[in-house]
Design an enzyme around this catalytic site. Structure first.
Site, short mmCIF file in Angstrom:
data_model
loop_
_atom_site.label_atom_id
_atom_site.label_comp_id
_atom_site.label_asym_id
_atom_site.label_seq_id
_atom_site.Cartn_x
_atom_site.Cartn_y
_atom_site.Cartn_z
N THR A 1 2.06 2.96 2.61
CA THR A 1 3.03 2.92 3.63
C THR A 1 3.43 1.52 4.12
O THR A 1 4.47 1.30 4.69
CB THR A 1 2.59 3.46 4.71
OG1 THR A 1 1.34 2.87 5.05
CG2 THR A 1 2.36 5.01 4.62
N ARG B 1 16.06 -20.96 19.45
CA ARG B 1 15.35 -20.02 20.29
C ARG B 1 14.39 -19.30 19.86
O ARG B 1 13.42 -19.02 20.55
CB ARG B 1 16.55 -18.89 20.78
CG ARG B 1 16.94 -18.03 20.10
CD ARG B 1 18.29 -17.12 20.63
NE ARG B 1 18.66 -15.94 19.65
CZ ARG B 1 19.26 -16.18 18.69
NH1 ARG B 1 19.54 -17.33 18.25
NH2 ARG B 1 19.55 -14.89 18.08
N CYS C 1 0.88 -0.95 -0.02
CA CYS C 1 0.12 0.04 0.02
C CYS C 1 0.88 1.15 -0.05
O CYS C 1 2.02 1.07 -0.27
CB CYS C 1 -0.73 0.01 1.15
SG CYS C 1 -0.36 -0.05 2.94
#
Ligand code: RB5
Length: 156
Positions: A67, A132, A65
């Protein structure tokens, strides 16, 4: 790899350019629109990619889009989707290695096509590091369960 892509009017032009990059990378591409620069609402397009990835119809999703922000907010509402807004190469690699993101959001008003192409290439070719990081994704899944989304789109 099956890749779903969508954009609003702000991301339409960049989406068309990224489709060419995806084809060069031999990806199977599904375009959910939009098909022009006429104004549309980004949630209508973001949800299609997010649900497609959550259901397992696609391996990855790319949302564009103006942003990247609105699209990422939409995508992250869908259980099972981990979407990141990425505008630099370091983050493109890190969000695959650490977050195992399955949807990438970018802002066409933030970056140009050259950087976007590099980000897409890195993001699609970087593996999740596991170890992890896996326990952290488990905790994200627990948050989804806590808010009653454990069935997710898959269970609908
Ligand atoms: C559309 O003007 C713009 O709001 C949209 O493309 C996006 O940037 C929203 O987050």
């Amino acid at each position: 790899m099956r890749v779903a892509i969508a954009a609003d009017h702000g991301g339409y032009a960049l989406k068309e350019q990224m489709k060419n990059v995806l084809k060069e990378l031999n990806m199977e591409v599904h375009d959910f629109g939009t098909d022009s620069e006429q104004s549309v609402d980004y949630p209508d397009y973001g949800i299609k990619v997010a649900e497609g990835v959550a259901k397992g119809d696609f391996d990855r999703g790319i949302l564009i889009c103006g942003t990247g922000l609105g699209m990422s907010i939409v995508a992250n509402k869908v259980p099972g989707v981990r979407c990141a807004v990425v505008h630099d190469c370091f983050s493109a690699k890190a969000t695959r290695e650490h977050n195992d993101t399955n949807v990438l959001a970018m802002g066409a008003r933030v970056i140009g096509p050259g950087l976007a192409e590099e980000i897409v290439r890195i993001w699609l070719t970087t593996e999740f590091a596991g170890g992890r990081h896996e326990q952290r994704l488990d905790k994200i899944r627990l948050i989804e369960e806590k808010y009653g989304q454990e069935e997710g789109v898959r269970g609908c």
